[in-house]
Write an enzyme that holds these catalytic residues in place. Structure first.
Site, PDB file in Angstrom:
ATOM      1  N   GLU A   1      -5.094   2.485  -7.399  1.00 23.25           N
ATOM      2  CA  GLU A   1      -5.356   3.611  -6.508  1.00 23.25           C
ATOM      3  C   GLU A   1      -6.707   4.309  -6.707  1.00 23.25           C
ATOM      4  O   GLU A   1      -7.335   4.710  -5.723  1.00 23.25           O
ATOM      5  CB  GLU A   1      -4.225   4.648  -6.652  1.00 23.25           C
ATOM      6  CG  GLU A   1      -2.902   4.145  -6.128  1.00 23.25           C
ATOM      7  CD  GLU A   1      -1.774   5.123  -6.424  1.00 23.25           C
ATOM      8  OE1 GLU A   1      -1.049   5.466  -5.473  1.00 23.25           O
ATOM      9  OE2 GLU A   1      -1.621   5.531  -7.591  1.00 23.25           O
TER      10      GLU A   1
ATOM     11  N   THR B   1       4.576  11.014 -11.209  1.00 30.61           N
ATOM     12  CA  THR B   1       4.784  12.425 -11.511  1.00 30.61           C
ATOM     13  C   THR B   1       6.264  12.746 -11.681  1.00 30.61           C
ATOM     14  O   THR B   1       6.606  13.791 -12.235  1.00 30.61           O
ATOM     15  CB  THR B   1       4.176  13.305 -10.410  1.00 30.61           C
ATOM     16  OG1 THR B   1       4.649  12.875  -9.135  1.00 30.61           O
ATOM     17  CG2 THR B   1       2.654  13.202 -10.430  1.00 30.61           C
TER      18      THR B   1
ATOM     19  N   ARG C   1       1.139  15.691  -5.874  1.00 35.49           N
ATOM     20  CA  ARG C   1      -0.017  14.885  -6.294  1.00 35.49           C
ATOM     21  C   ARG C   1      -1.298  15.411  -5.632  1.00 35.49           C
ATOM     22  O   ARG C   1      -2.351  15.431  -6.257  1.00 35.49           O
ATOM     23  CB  ARG C   1       0.233  13.423  -5.939  1.00 35.49           C
ATOM     24  CG  ARG C   1      -0.906  12.468  -6.171  1.00 35.49           C
ATOM     25  CD  ARG C   1      -1.156  12.147  -7.619  1.00 35.49           C
ATOM     26  NE  ARG C   1      -0.234  11.214  -8.193  1.00 35.49           N
ATOM     27  CZ  ARG C   1      -0.490  10.453  -9.252  1.00 35.49           C
ATOM     28  NH1 ARG C   1      -1.689  10.502  -9.826  1.00 35.49           N
ATOM     29  NH2 ARG C   1       0.432   9.673  -9.766  1.00 35.49           N
TER      30      ARG C   1
ATOM     31  N   PHE D   1       0.808  -1.232   0.000  1.00 35.85           N
ATOM     32  CA  PHE D   1       0.000   0.000   0.000  1.00 35.85           C
ATOM     33  C   PHE D   1       0.835   1.273   0.000  1.00 35.85           C
ATOM     34  O   PHE D   1       0.348   2.333   0.349  1.00 35.85           O
ATOM     35  CB  PHE D   1      -0.969   0.020   1.183  1.00 35.85           C
ATOM     36  CG  PHE D   1      -1.795  -1.223   1.320  1.00 35.85           C
ATOM     37  CD1 PHE D   1      -2.694  -1.589   0.321  1.00 35.85           C
ATOM     38  CD2 PHE D   1      -1.677  -2.051   2.424  1.00 35.85           C
ATOM     39  CE1 PHE D   1      -3.458  -2.745   0.442  1.00 35.85           C
ATOM     40  CE2 PHE D   1      -2.427  -3.206   2.548  1.00 35.85           C
ATOM     41  CZ  PHE D   1      -3.319  -3.551   1.552  1.00 35.85           C
TER      42      PHE D   1
ATOM     43  N   ALA E   1       1.985   4.053  -7.868  1.00 33.11           N
ATOM     44  CA  ALA E   1       1.310   4.976  -8.793  1.00 33.11           C
ATOM     45  C   ALA E   1       0.348   4.251  -9.730  1.00 33.11           C
ATOM     46  O   ALA E   1       0.082   4.728 -10.832  1.00 33.11           O
ATOM     47  CB  ALA E   1       2.330   5.774  -9.596  1.00 33.11           C
TER      48      ALA E   1
END
Length: 787
Positions: free
Chosen positions: A731, A461, A329, A247, A530
């Site tokens: 996610e 990112t 983010r 996680f 991600a």
């Protein structure tokens, strides 16, 4: 792209992008082993004969200077073989993943309560853990910063602030018909993976090391172990078969324990295992970042937003870790699904004397996205409209290219269609009317309803992380072995990779095996995070398969005097016109003809770019969408509540494995619900985490799952060239749970007939709900306001 849009709209995919139904229905590759208890995790690996066990000694203050460490009692403790401090590290002491600030062991300064100060090696686990409690550590305490408010007052940041801007927000706010300001406290979250942090290191010839680590980022573990030992990376091999959950908690913070175990293994020339006990794991490892958020929004009488000014402040803990990208983010998702004509968004990375907070499912996105939903709720109640009505009229337009605050155009917005379908399938408006009638006749129990959308960007990112490698072998019996840089943590990544390999070669999935993730097979890999595991590694594996297929097709076409590009791989054979050859036969023949049956694959995500200086670019390859409807009942006398029903419609593109995708959606939703309702991190005044076990930290249980839980997939092809035009599903579903928080607020708001928006912080525990109910009643009676 036009063809794909047309195919999507007609619910048809191009034939070369279809994964057969037979392959789609594949169960999780480790399901039987996991249920039967035979799946092997790090702690299940057969132990070498000379294995020793490590434990760490921790600081019991949050901030200070190390004055003296007396380890004599530790050395004299039963079974102890070695004890190490920071001064014993031969290479790098700082193991910060991106920026400096994370010492392997405390190096003169104490930065948080629970920081590892020393490590001890003993013959048994029990002996090591007992010995670690016997040190006498003298620390000169210094003032600690334990809250975002204190950090802001002392100008304490782990990284500089960052800003995004579009339009003229100041003027647009001044010209707005209505203006609202608000704030929202968003709590952190413990990862609580089933398998805790663990590593076993085996020294091999000379200074080589074999590391078994429960890590989402084996290449980073390899790099940091090498740097700590002062050796080259090619001397370290990291092997990772599977994790019992990650996680995000094992993206960067698994490395420390491998480094300590490796250092002890190198010093003592023996195998070393380090496994943190659960309570220590919860104290000593980072969480989801808590946030303090503020907003100002301008809008008209119909609830149409004209301008927003949003300020996000993340509690990063003592070091940067991944906080720079995490707050980025959060900023990227502060718009969620809504178009802000004029906007300013600022992100602040606050430094506190807490454990360094780290990646968690959504990676800051949830902390930003919930602000957008708080804004829409506040606007709706100010103008007296149903929140869904206000949400719908503020959505990004469908295929018109509305621009996000970071200047990325939204070309593929399918949310209007998703929301329309979910409205209908969930009977939203009928239930809204019934709930209104119920609340009018129920003085104690109040019901709430909310439909909230999700627009989540998919890609790292940090641009350089958007790459993957793979290695595929075809053996002479036709069986296939594939290796890739992604890690399996229960999410079904290896299963999907197996499906991709089987689909590419047109063989049964039983012919495919995915081996442990190893740094000596596929080097320089990115973390499995991600939501990019299948996107990146699936494409890399496909690339390797295509290389082998090309060789086999050319070989077969030459034999039958045809064209290689016309060869079809399906049903365990190669077909070219009227000619056919079995998969097993062509592999045999190709081997005898000295044709390579092995290939490397590589993939890098196209189109992405972002300039942090200007706050502009395209940080995401595409967006994943979804929406959820939650209905709750709250007891206004106790603050207790129950989630009665959930309806979800979620965008997965052209699903590779619908069963696994549904499992991810259900699990992500429940985990998100826990973050927003029951999972409360609590620190006492001196910085000690007191919610450090399952008696004091409440995760959702099976009884918290709604009796009615409808989950449907919105299967339409991704217009971008992702693997088989599927979409990431790790996610995005997490944030569907925001509808639960909004529904609780809706129920509380019913006390004012929907006129007041209750400022309910997260997690919305029963205590907070009751306090909010009481203070709202006081406000309605002319008393104090809810805080």
């Amino acid at each position: 792209m036009r063809k794909l849009i047309e195919a999507r709209d007609s619910k048809q995919l191009p034939s070369d992008h279809i994964v057969s139904t037979k392959v789609k229905n594949t169960p999780h590759e480790s399901a039987v082993r996991q249920v039967s208890g035979t799946a092997r995790y790090v702690d299940d690996i057969p132990e070498p004969a000379n294995l020793q066990h490590a434990a760490v000694g921790m600081s019991e203050v949050a901030s200070g200077k190390l004055v003296n460490i007396d380890l004599s009692a530790v050395w004299q403790s039963e079974g102890v073989c070695d004890v190490i401090l920071a001064k014993d590290v031969p290479g790098h002491i700082d193991i910060g993943p991106v920026f400096k600030g994370d010492p392997l062991l405390a190096d003169g300064e104490i930065k948080f309560y629970g920081q590892a100060v020393f490590a001890v090696l003993a013959k048994t686990v029990q002996q090591a853990r007992v010995a670690a409690t016997k040190a006498k550590i003298e620390i000169q305490q210094t003032p600690s910063i334990l809250t975002i408010k204190s950090a802001k007052k002392q100008n304490a940041y782990v990284r500089p602030p960052h800003f995004m801007k579009r339009g003229d927000t100041k003027t647009a706010l001044q010209d707005s018909e209505h203006i609202l300001t608000g704030s929202l406290t968003v709590g952190g979250q413990e990862h609580l993976y089933l398998e805790g942090q663990v590593s076993m290191v085996m020294p091999e010839e000379e200074d080589r090391m074999l590391v078994f680590s429960s890590s989402q980022h084996p290449s980073e573990v390899q790099k940091l172990v090498a740097e700590v030992l002062g050796i080259k990376l090619h001397k370290v091999v990291v092997d990772m078969r599977r994790m019992g959950g990650g996680f995000g908690g094992k993206e960067t913070q698994a490395a420390q324990w491998s480094c300590i175990a490796a250092l002890l293994a190198a010093r003592n020339r023996c195998a070393v295992k380090l496994r943190l006990p659960r309570q220590q794991d919860m104290i000593i490892t980072g969480k989801r970042h808590p946030f303090e958020n503020e907003f100002t929004v301008g809008f008209n009488a119909q609830g149409k937003i004209s301008a927003t000014d949003i300020n996000l402040q993340g509690n990063c803990g003592h070091s940067p870790d991944l906080s720079d990208a995490i707050v980025d983010r959060a900023m990227f998702h502060a718009d969620n699904a809504y178009y802000y004509p004029h906007c300013e968004i600022s992100g602040h990375r606050m430094q506190t004397n807490q454990v360094s907070h780290t990646a968690y499912r959504g990676f800051g996105g949830p902390q930003g996205m919930i602000v957008a939903e708080a804004i829409l709720d506040a606007v709706a109640r100010k103008v007296g409209l149903d929140p869904l009505t206000v949400r719908k009229q503020n959505l990004y337009s469908d295929f018109t290219g509305d621009m996000t605050p970071y200047h990325m155009q939204v070309h593929d917005n399918i949310l209007p269609e998703i929301i329309a379908k979910l409205e209908e399938s969930s009977d939203y408006w009928l239930r809204r009317e019934k709930i209104k009638q119920f609340n009018e006749g129920s003085p104690v129990i109040k019901k709430g309803l909310a439909l909230t959308p999700v627009k989540f960007g998919i890609s790292f990112t940090a641009k350089h992380l958007n790459q993957a490698g793979a290695l595929v072998h075809v053996y002479t019996d036709g069986s296939i072995q594939a290796n890739h840089g992604g890690t399996e943590m229960g999410q079904g990544l290896h299963t999907k990779i197996s499906q991709i390999v089987a689909t590419e070669f047109g063989v049964s999935i039983d012919e495919v095996d995915i081996t442990s993730t190893r740094t000596d097979k596929v080097p320089n890999t990115s973390p499995t995070a991600a939501s990019s595991g299948t996107d990146l590694n699936g494409k890399a594996v496909q690339n390797a398969c295509i290389s082998i297929k090309k060789r086999l097709a050319e070989f077969f076409a030459k034999k039958v005097h045809g064209q290689a590009e016309d060869v079809v791989f399906m049903n365990n054979k190669l077909q070219l016109g009227e000619h056919a050859i079995s998969w097993f036969e062509v592999v045999q023949q190709a081997y005898f003809d000295r044709i390579s049956l092995s290939a490397n694959g590589f993939y890098k995500t196209p189109k992405i770019h972002y300039d942090r200086e200007t706050g502009q670019g395209r940080p995401f390859f595409y967006f994943a969408y979804g929406a959820s409807v939650s209905e709750v009942s709250i007891d206004t006398l106790t603050g207790e509540y129950k989630l009665d029903r959930v309806d979800i419609l979620h965008d997965v593109g052209a699903s590779i494995n619908p069963a696994i995708d549904k499992g991810q959606i259900e699990g992500g939703f429940i985990q998100g619900m826990g973050w927003l309702t029951t999972e409360e991190l609590l620190w006492q005044d001196q910085g000690r985490l007191i919610s450090n076990n399952l008696a004091t930290y409440k995760i959702p249980a099976i009884g918290d799952t709604p009796k009615i839980f409808n989950v449907d997939l919105f299967e339409q092809a991704n217009i971008e060239n992702s693997i088989y035009h599927s979409k990431a599903v790790g996610e995005p579903p997490f944030m569907l749970a925001i509808s639960v928080w909004c529904a609780i607020k809706d129920a509380i708001s019913s006390l004012s007939e929907g006129k007041i928006d209750p400022p309910l912080s997260c997690p919305a525990t029963p205590e907070k709900v009751l306090r909010c109910v009481i203070e709202m009643q006081n406000e309605l009676d002319g008393g104090v306001k809810c805080k």
